[in-house]
Motif scaffolding. Structure first.
Motif, PDB file in Angstrom:
ATOM      1  N   PRO A   5      37.968 -17.015  26.475  1.00  0.00           N
ATOM      2  CA  PRO A   5      37.495 -15.653  26.262  1.00  0.00           C
ATOM      3  C   PRO A   5      36.682 -15.551  24.968  1.00  0.00           C
ATOM      4  CG  PRO A   5      39.888 -15.711  26.609  1.00  0.00           C
ATOM      5  CD  PRO A   5      39.428 -17.116  26.463  1.00  0.00           C
ATOM      6  N   SER A   6      35.606 -14.786  25.017  1.00  0.00           N
ATOM      7  CA  SER A   6      34.804 -14.597  23.808  1.00  0.00           C
ATOM      8  C   SER A   6      35.575 -13.720  22.829  1.00  0.00           C
ATOM      9  CB  SER A   6      33.471 -13.937  24.156  1.00  0.00           C
ATOM     10  OG  SER A   6      33.688 -12.696  24.793  1.00  0.00           O
ATOM     11  N   PRO A   7      35.401 -13.961  21.532  1.00  0.00           N
ATOM     12  CA  PRO A   7      36.127 -13.157  20.550  1.00  0.00           C
ATOM     13  C   PRO A   7      35.690 -11.692  20.612  1.00  0.00           C
ATOM     14  CG  PRO A   7      34.473 -14.541  19.482  1.00  0.00           C
ATOM     15  CD  PRO A   7      34.537 -14.979  20.913  1.00  0.00           C
ATOM     16  N   ALA A   8      36.601 -10.806  20.288  1.00  0.00           N
ATOM     17  CA  ALA A   8      36.299  -9.382  20.327  1.00  0.00           C
ATOM     18  C   ALA A   8      35.246  -9.044  19.279  1.00  0.00           C
ATOM     19  CB  ALA A   8      37.571  -8.577  20.069  1.00  0.00           C
ATOM     20  N   ARG A   9      34.339  -8.154  19.625  1.00  0.00           N
ATOM     21  CA  ARG A   9      33.317  -7.716  18.687  1.00  0.00           C
ATOM     22  C   ARG A   9      33.980  -6.944  17.552  1.00  0.00           C
ATOM     23  NH1 ARG A   9      27.892  -6.771  18.537  1.00  0.00           N
ATOM     24  NH2 ARG A   9      27.159  -4.950  17.363  1.00  0.00           N
ATOM     25  N   LEU A  11      34.877  -4.228  14.753  1.00  0.00           N
ATOM     26  CA  LEU A  11      34.714  -2.785  14.657  1.00  0.00           C
ATOM     27  C   LEU A  11      33.855  -2.443  13.442  1.00  0.00           C
ATOM     28  CD1 LEU A  11      38.467  -2.023  15.274  1.00  0.00           C
ATOM     29  CD2 LEU A  11      36.625  -1.295  16.810  1.00  0.00           C
ATOM     30  N   THR A 240      43.453  -3.471  16.915  1.00  0.00           N
ATOM     31  CA  THR A 240      43.634  -3.634  18.354  1.00  0.00           C
ATOM     32  C   THR A 240      43.791  -2.283  19.042  1.00  0.00           C
ATOM     33  OG1 THR A 240      44.627  -5.821  18.095  1.00  0.00           O
ATOM     34  CG2 THR A 240      45.123  -4.631  20.134  1.00  0.00           C
ATOM     35  N   ARG A 243      40.453  -0.634  19.335  1.00  0.00           N
ATOM     36  CA  ARG A 243      39.693  -1.239  20.435  1.00  0.00           C
ATOM     37  C   ARG A 243      40.215  -0.776  21.783  1.00  0.00           C
ATOM     38  NH1 ARG A 243      40.096  -5.920  17.902  1.00  0.00           N
ATOM     39  NH2 ARG A 243      38.258  -6.350  16.646  1.00  0.00           N
ATOM     40  N   ASP A 244      41.530  -0.674  21.899  1.00  0.00           N
ATOM     41  CA  ASP A 244      42.137  -0.278  23.174  1.00  0.00           C
ATOM     42  C   ASP A 244      41.732   1.127  23.602  1.00  0.00           C
ATOM     43  OD1 ASP A 244      43.399  -2.715  23.378  1.00  0.00           O
ATOM     44  OD2 ASP A 244      45.374  -1.986  22.747  1.00  0.00           O
ATOM     45  N   SER A 248      34.430   3.349  18.746  1.00  0.00           N
ATOM     46  CA  SER A 248      33.268   2.631  18.224  1.00  0.00           C
ATOM     47  C   SER A 248      32.666   3.343  17.018  1.00  0.00           C
ATOM     48  CB  SER A 248      32.202   2.474  19.317  1.00  0.00           C
ATOM     49  OG  SER A 248      31.761   3.746  19.774  1.00  0.00           O
ATOM     50  N   GLY A 276      39.662  -7.615  12.082  1.00  0.00           N
ATOM     51  CA  GLY A 276      38.900  -7.053  13.196  1.00  0.00           C
ATOM     52  C   GLY A 276      37.753  -6.132  12.859  1.00  0.00           C
ATOM     53  N   TRP A 277      37.364  -5.995  11.582  1.00  0.00           N
ATOM     54  CA  TRP A 277      36.270  -5.112  11.190  1.00  0.00           C
ATOM     55  C   TRP A 277      35.158  -5.903  10.512  1.00  0.00           C
ATOM     56  CZ3 TRP A 277      41.373  -3.518  10.524  1.00  0.00           C
ATOM     57  CH2 TRP A 277      41.738  -2.302  11.105  1.00  0.00           C
TER      58      TRP A 277
END
Length: 287
Positions: A5-9, A11, A240, A243-244, A248, A276-277
């Motif tokens: 899986p590609s890493p999450a973009r 935030l 997370t 994102r859920d 955006s 994640g940011w």
């Protein structure tokens, strides 16, 4: 063959000028934010940096020139709420608070910001005004502020409060649902939430209305807005959750603990990137 899986973009991450308020001039804060790659930030509109009602057209134009030179954009304005209180039992305090927040809405429009962050207020800790009466007073003032905001294309973002009134996501959602208008949304602060609810769960409950997120570290037993890793906030879980819910918008890193923010910015931004940011991602998915 199983695909990885590609890493999450990441935030979008914004900065904040608040941490420099009593340490250095506003220009110093803006220079520091820009040097560390911040492109959007929340402007703290409090003295000694600036007092909005005395910050005239020439001063606003000068600030815009500085922002353009630094490639900075104001995403939201926030007067910090040391004295502003929309639910005070003192009518003169309510009147002044409303007048000052109207000025914040006008400043946001002049600077091209989309949001004014509003903490609804606080009640006396020993003998608070009753819930129904307090909420009626809040709605009364909020109605006039929303009229001005709508006229200027500004969104009011109510923030969960650490001051004992409207501190949980469910309480804020109740206010937003009552109005059900697009120019009233929520600013959800993980550090303000921690002593009252799990920030990741809270932001999920507020999902339909969240327009801005605030992050900083704090302790469950002691309120703070300090550097990443010093306290008890689970930043990865909060990212997370954002994102859920499909968030955006801007997450503002609100480092305000009395120490100089700049020596810590590089490490803190790296920690937030790991959680994640990223400051080089713009709201709405643009890079």
């Amino acid at each position: 063959m199983t695909e990885t899986p590609s890493p999450a973009r990441p935030l979008p991450l914004a900065g904040c000028s608040f941490g420099w308020l009593h340490r250095a001039p506003l220009a110093t804060a803006l220079d520091a934010l820009a040097r560390h790659g911040i492109r959007e930030f929340e402007l703290t509109t409090a003295s000694p940096h600036l007092f909005t009602r005395h910050f005239g057209k020439y001063e606003r134009q000068a600030l815009l020139r500085t922002l353009r030179a630094l490639d900075l954009k104001v995403t939201s304005v926030n007067p910090s709420y040391a004295d502003i209180n929309l639910i005070s039992t003192n009518p003169e305090i309510r009147e002044i608070s409303e007048r000052q927040l109207t000025a914040e809405i006008e400043l946001a429009a002049d600077l091209g910001a989309g949001y004014v962050v509003v903490i609804p207020g606080r009640r006396h800790a020993l003998f608070p005004a009753p819930d129904d009466e307090t909420e009626a007073v809040l709605h009364d003032g909020l109605g006039r502020l929303l009229d001005r905001a709508a006229a200027l294309g500004i969104t009011i973002a109510l923030e969960n409060s650490p001051y004992g009134y409207l501190g949980t996501s469910s309480e804020l959602v109740r206010i937003a649902e009552k109005w059900n208008v697009g120019h009233l949304r929520l600013a959800y602060d993980a550090a303000n939430a921690l002593a009252q609810e799990d920030p990741a769960e809270g932001v999920k409950r507020a999902a339909p209305y969240v327009a801005i997120a605030h992050v900083s570290d704090t302790w469950a037993s002691r309120w703070a807005h300090t550097s990443i890793g010093r306290g008890d906030v689970d930043f990865a879980a909060f990212a997370t959750a954002l994102r859920d819910i499909g968030f955006s918008g801007s997450t503002v890193y609100e480092l305000v603990d009395g120490d100089d923010p700049e020596p810590r910015l590089a490490a803190d931004l790296a920690a937030l990137r790991a959680a994640g940011w990223a400051a080089d991602v713009r709201p709405g998915g643009a890079a």
